[in-house]
Design a protein around this motif. Structure first.
Motif, PDB file in Angstrom:
ATOM      1  N   THR A  77       0.846  -1.200   0.000  1.00 19.41           N
ATOM      2  CA  THR A  77       0.000   0.000   0.000  1.00 19.41           C
ATOM      3  C   THR A  77       0.877   1.243   0.000  1.00 19.41           C
ATOM      4  O   THR A  77       1.818   1.352   0.793  1.00 19.41           O
ATOM      5  N   LEU A  78       0.579   2.185  -0.860  1.00 16.98           N
ATOM      6  CA  LEU A  78       1.342   3.419  -0.941  1.00 16.98           C
ATOM      7  C   LEU A  78       0.435   4.550  -1.407  1.00 16.98           C
ATOM      8  O   LEU A  78      -0.663   4.314  -1.920  1.00 16.98           O
ATOM      9  N   LYS A  79       0.904   5.772  -1.209  1.00 12.98           N
ATOM     10  CA  LYS A  79       0.171   6.949  -1.642  1.00 12.98           C
ATOM     11  C   LYS A  79       0.921   7.612  -2.797  1.00 12.98           C
ATOM     12  O   LYS A  79       2.124   7.828  -2.721  1.00 12.98           O
ATOM     13  N   VAL A  80       0.165   7.939  -3.841  1.00 11.61           N
ATOM     14  CA  VAL A  80       0.759   8.496  -5.059  1.00 11.61           C
ATOM     15  C   VAL A  80       0.091   9.826  -5.390  1.00 11.61           C
ATOM     16  O   VAL A  80      -1.139   9.952  -5.293  1.00 11.61           O
ATOM     17  N   SER A  81       0.897  10.807  -5.766  1.00  8.90           N
ATOM     18  CA  SER A  81       0.384  12.106  -6.218  1.00  8.90           C
ATOM     19  C   SER A  81       0.640  12.253  -7.712  1.00  8.90           C
ATOM     20  O   SER A  81       1.710  11.882  -8.207  1.00  8.90           O
ATOM     21  N   ILE A  82      -0.361  12.797  -8.426  1.00 13.72           N
ATOM     22  CA  ILE A  82      -0.289  12.930  -9.880  1.00 13.72           C
ATOM     23  C   ILE A  82      -0.355  14.409 -10.252  1.00 13.72           C
ATOM     24  O   ILE A  82      -1.111  15.189  -9.665  1.00 13.72           O
ATOM     25  N   GLY A  83       0.433  14.788 -11.234  1.00 14.13           N
ATOM     26  CA  GLY A  83       0.333  16.107 -11.834  1.00 14.13           C
ATOM     27  C   GLY A  83      -0.112  15.965 -13.275  1.00 14.13           C
ATOM     28  O   GLY A  83       0.492  15.206 -14.043  1.00 14.13           O
ATOM     29  N   ALA A  84      -1.189  16.645 -13.668  1.00 12.73           N
ATOM     30  CA  ALA A  84      -1.744  16.496 -15.018  1.00 12.73           C
ATOM     31  C   ALA A  84      -2.077  17.861 -15.605  1.00 12.73           C
ATOM     32  O   ALA A  84      -2.483  18.781 -14.888  1.00 12.73           O
ATOM     33  N   LYS A  85      -1.894  17.973 -16.913  1.00 14.74           N
ATOM     34  CA  LYS A  85      -2.201  19.207 -17.634  1.00 14.74           C
ATOM     35  C   LYS A  85      -3.234  18.888 -18.709  1.00 14.74           C
ATOM     36  O   LYS A  85      -3.080  17.925 -19.462  1.00 14.74           O
ATOM     37  N   TYR A  86      -4.301  19.702 -18.781  1.00 16.61           N
ATOM     38  CA  TYR A  86      -5.347  19.449 -19.764  1.00 16.61           C
ATOM     39  C   TYR A  86      -5.969  20.767 -20.220  1.00 16.61           C
ATOM     40  O   TYR A  86      -5.728  21.827 -19.636  1.00 16.61           O
ATOM     41  N   GLU A  87      -6.778  20.674 -21.268  1.00 16.16           N
ATOM     42  CA  GLU A  87      -7.483  21.844 -21.782  1.00 16.16           C
ATOM     43  C   GLU A  87      -8.856  21.428 -22.298  1.00 16.16           C
ATOM     44  O   GLU A  87      -9.089  20.253 -22.592  1.00 16.16           O
ATOM     45  N   ILE A  88      -9.753  22.412 -22.394  1.00 15.74           N
ATOM     46  CA  ILE A  88     -11.101  22.161 -22.903  1.00 15.74           C
ATOM     47  C   ILE A  88     -11.077  22.322 -24.426  1.00 15.74           C
ATOM     48  O   ILE A  88     -10.746  23.393 -24.937  1.00 15.74           O
TER      49      ILE A  88
END
Length: 263
Positions: free
Chosen positions: A87-98
């Motif tokens: 078990t671990l905790k993960v952080s995500i960075g994401a870039k998106y546009e409409i």
């Protein structure tokens, strides 16, 4: 004359009333370059409006402005389980546009909530099929897998995923200590290995030098002469076969004398 003034006053009143009614019944909208407008008439979507100024009849029409600039979102502390049960905790960075405001607003109740849900589900799917060692060592590959799994789902809600990366991986306290010990042991093993390689290379060089001296004994004497030429203040007597070689250092200059039978 009096009637004329009354008529003129009435016209002025009517004119200002008309102007006020225009302000009341019509509204001006300004859509900036980074925005798109959704035009509704009678509660129904009509079209997407590009940047510009628009005057609409407020009783039947309405404009909703949508910011289409690129957005960066961070999804922190997602608790996942790897394929080997860690078990671990993960952080995500994401870039998106409409890319399609009509779909992202009219087809989905909350496109930002959908964005978070899609990324969370994709992360859990990837972690569930990946061992803990691969999660640590192949973070970039996990980002590519996130893009692959999520991109099509984002298109369905009018969004475009530009990039997705693993920012942080956090372990429970005990597991963190174990990984620190493993890393320390690996570094110590690498240091020992490099030391052994250096010693092996030095022994190999000594062995090659010994073979060369054995085949050509004069090489040792020539090397010693070269060393003496670079130093100062020494007198050395060398036994070279039947002769003796005397090196003297006088006033910073080397003098070589040969003694045939006498010292």
């Amino acid at each position: 004359m009096k009637d004329l003034l009354l008529c003129l006053a009435a016209l002025i009143i009517i004119f200002f009333a008309f102007i006020n009614s225009i302000k009341y019944f019509f509204k001006r909208y300004t859509i900036f370059e980074y925005e798109r407008g959704l035009l509704y008439s009678g509660g129904k979507f009509v079209k997407i409006l590009p940047p510009g100024q628009y005057l609409i009849f407020t009783f039947t029409s309405y404009i909703t402005k949508i910011d289409i600039r690129t957005r960066f979102e961070t999804i922190t502390g997602q608790e996942v389980i790897s394929s080997d049960g860690v078990t671990l905790k993960v952080s995500i960075g994401a870039k998106y546009e409409i890319t399609d405001p009509h779909v992202s607003v009219n087809k989905v109740q909350n496109y930002q909530g959908e964005f978070y849900l899609i990324m969370q589900m994709a992360l859990r799917e990837i972690a569930g099929n990946t061992k803990i060692d691969d999660i640590i060592e192949k973070r970039n590959i996990l980002g590519d897998k996130l893009m692959e799994i999520s991109s099509k789902k984002f298109e369905e809600i009018g969004l475009k995923l530009i990039s997705a990366d693993i920012k942080d991986i956090m372990f429970p306290g005990e597991l963190k200590k174990i990984f620190c010990q493993v890393v320390k042991a690996q570094k110590e093993g690498q240091a020992v290995l490099e030391k052994v390689r250096g010693e092996t290379a030095a022994l190999r060089n000594l062995l090659n030098a010994a073979k060369m001296v054995e085949e050509n004994p004069s090489l040792l004497q020539l090397r010693l002469i070269q060393s003496l030429g670079e130093s100062s203040g020494n007198t050395v007597v060398l036994n070279m076969s039947d002769n003796s070689l005397i090196l003297k250092e006088k006033s910073g200059k080397s003098k070589i004398e040969k003694d045939y039978g006498s010292t």
